[in-house]
Write a protein that holds these residues in place. Structure first.
Motif, PDB file in Angstrom:
ATOM      1  N   ASN A 125      -6.238  29.711 -12.887  1.00 21.66           N
ATOM      2  CA  ASN A 125      -7.097  29.631 -11.691  1.00 21.66           C
ATOM      3  C   ASN A 125      -6.655  28.524 -10.731  1.00 21.66           C
ATOM      4  N   THR A 130      -5.114  37.756 -14.510  1.00 19.88           N
ATOM      5  CA  THR A 130      -4.533  38.445 -13.359  1.00 19.88           C
ATOM      6  C   THR A 130      -3.366  37.620 -12.847  1.00 19.88           C
ATOM      7  N   SER A 138      -0.950  36.997  -9.967  1.00 20.20           N
ATOM      8  CA  SER A 138      -0.986  37.271  -8.532  1.00 20.20           C
ATOM      9  C   SER A 138       0.161  36.526  -7.851  1.00 20.20           C
ATOM     10  N   GLU A 166      -0.684  41.975  -7.393  1.00 23.60           N
ATOM     11  CA  GLU A 166      -1.172  41.444  -8.650  1.00 23.60           C
ATOM     12  C   GLU A 166      -1.397  42.530  -9.687  1.00 23.60           C
ATOM     13  N   SER A 219      -0.508  32.590  -8.847  1.00 21.25           N
ATOM     14  CA  SER A 219      -1.578  32.040  -9.680  1.00 21.25           C
ATOM     15  C   SER A 219      -1.818  32.967 -10.854  1.00 21.25           C
ATOM     16  N   LYS A 273      -5.018  34.013 -12.548  1.00 23.55           N
ATOM     17  CA  LYS A 273      -6.485  33.983 -12.547  1.00 23.55           C
ATOM     18  C   LYS A 273      -7.003  34.433 -13.913  1.00 23.55           C
ATOM     19  N   TYR A 274      -7.995  33.715 -14.411  1.00 25.79           N
ATOM     20  CA  TYR A 274      -8.461  33.960 -15.779  1.00 25.79           C
ATOM     21  C   TYR A 274      -9.989  34.037 -15.817  1.00 25.79           C
ATOM     22  N   THR A 275     -10.490  35.043 -16.513  1.00 21.27           N
ATOM     23  CA  THR A 275     -11.922  35.182 -16.759  1.00 21.27           C
ATOM     24  C   THR A 275     -12.149  35.313 -18.253  1.00 21.27           C
TER      25      THR A 275
END
Length: 428
Positions: free
Chosen positions: A34, A60, A62, A99, A128, A130-132
């Motif tokens: 992130n 993700t 990206s 992405e 980047s 991105k992480y959830t």
């Protein structure tokens, strides 16, 4: 989502990592999820970054577009196994990002960025990861029965098909003989194929998302597998599915509870279908059935002799045959209206030259008393909470002439009472 031979510099033989890939992971710079990172690559060169996930979730990758070149980025493990990859579009509009998503268990991963073609001697990149965090996203690799993700019934899971031949496997247990419903997200111009099978790959049910959003099938107690795959234009498009042996729970907005004072209370459940069985319970699990009925239309109403004088909750389920009863959904109801004070409980003294007082007796500890200057609306003059049976409130100035104040009491867990007028004399 297994990708062998996807990149020449990664694999010389399918299933075997290249020595170059294994040797460079030790030199990879650790980065945070992130967060955006920038750098520059010489033509045809590459760079590797290390990412550590402390919990499973969705990642993700990206990468920003570059007008002069195209980038290839992928996520791999230390042995060079590629989980997913993305290519950036080479175009004049460089404001966008390309992405790709992938679900991963906790662990250490590597992001490799390669300049896959361009004119300049250097290529500036920006990316980047991105992480959830989520326990409800597929965890690669899950491409066969042996590596199937274990999932729970009655929960929604998400994932991504990474290429046209990709198949994602999920393992679930049916606890008893009965009907099971498969629900799949529908998306225009995108078709997923989902199938339920046994360990020997025998299909028991199959659903194409463009035909219907769900199907129900009878299944015996045991372990089964759900397989999600591409049918048409579903590559890199996130999917969602739920496998349930229970009816979908009600929404709290469907449940309306009225706690009346001095008469029967009521519970109304709306947005139903004829034949739905609705049950109202007094607690979250086990407990007693307050009321139960079968809907003859789109709503049902119950009369309950007494829910309780204080604020509380009821728990409501619905059962749509042939599925089992849904989980219980809580709905809060307000307490009954507090009984009004009697004028004999209140003594108002209009002092001359000092603050006026209002003394309220025959209270219970915790009662909240409010004094207003009008019968309705108007401003509140003062309020206080009883620490015992009596409460004394002070008001700077009621007025030199005689008049009235309006008193309410709010008992713990209940609503404010009506206002009661109490007269006071003029100053002496």
């Amino acid at each position: 989502m297994m990708m062998f031979g996807a990149c020449i510099f990664m694999f010389s033989v399918a299933g075997k990592a290249d020595v170059h890939a294994a040797s460079t992971v030790n030199q990879a710079k650790t980065i945070n999820v992130n967060k955006m990172y920038k750098g520059s690559l010489a033509n045809k060169k590459e760079i590797l970054y290390k990412v550590i996930l402390t919990e499973p979730g969705n990642v993700t990758l990206s990468i920003k577009r570059n007008a002069k070149t195209s980038f290839e980025g992928h996520i791999q493990n230390s042995k060079g196994y590629i989980y997913t990859f993305v290519y950036t579009k080479r175009q004049d509009d460089t404001s966008g990002f390309d992405e790709v998503q992938v679900g991963l268990p906790k662990g250490t991963y590597y992001v490799r960025i390669n300049n896959s073609g361009g004119q300049g001697s250097k290529a500036d990149y920006q990316f980047s990861t991105k992480y959830t965090k989520s326990q409800y996203y597929e965890k690669e690799s899950n491409d066969k029965v042996a590596t199937a993700n274990a999932i729970n019934l009655n929960a929604t899971y998400k994932g991504v098909i990474s290429h046209s031949d990709d198949r994602d496997y999920f393992r679930f247990v049916v606890p008893q003989n009965g009907n099971v419903t498969l629900n799949m997200k529908q998306k225009r111009d995108t078709i997923w194929r989902g199938s339920i099978q046994d360990r020997s790959n025998k299909k028991l049910a199959e659903l194409n998302s463009n035909e219907n959003g769900s199907l129900t099938t009878y299944m015996k107690k045991g372990t089964y597998y759900f397989v999600m795959e591409n049918y048409d234009d579903s590559v890199d498009v996130p999917y969602e599915f739920t496998i349930s042996d229970r009816t979908s729970s009600l929404k709290a907005s469907q449940i309306n509870v009225t706690n009346n004072t001095g008469k029967a209370d009521s519970v109304k459940v709306s947005s139903l279908k004829k034949g739905d069985v609705v049950t109202v319970y007094d607690v979250k699990s086990k407990g007693n059935v307050i009321a139960k009925t079968t809907a003859k239309g789109t709503s049902v109403s119950f009369k309950v002799s007494q829910l309780g004088k204080k604020t509380g909750k009821v728990y409501v389920t619905v059962m749509k045959s042939p599925l089992r009863e849904s989980d219980r959904v809580a709905q809060t109801f307000k307490g009954e209206t507090s009984p009004s004070v009697k004028t004999s409980q209140v003594k108002v003294t209009n002092h001359k030259g000092k603050a006026d007082t209002v003394v309220i007796s025959s209270l219970a500890k915790g009662d909240v008393v409010k004094i207003y200057k009008a019968k309705s609306k108007g401003s509140m003059l003062v309020k206080g909470t009883a620490k015992g049976k009596k409460l004394t409130l002070s008001i700077k100035q009621l007025g030199k002439k005689s008049g009235k104040v309006y008193v309410t009491v709010t008992k713990s867990g209940q609503q404010e009472s009506g206002r009661v007028a109490v007269s006071y004399k003029k100053e002496k």
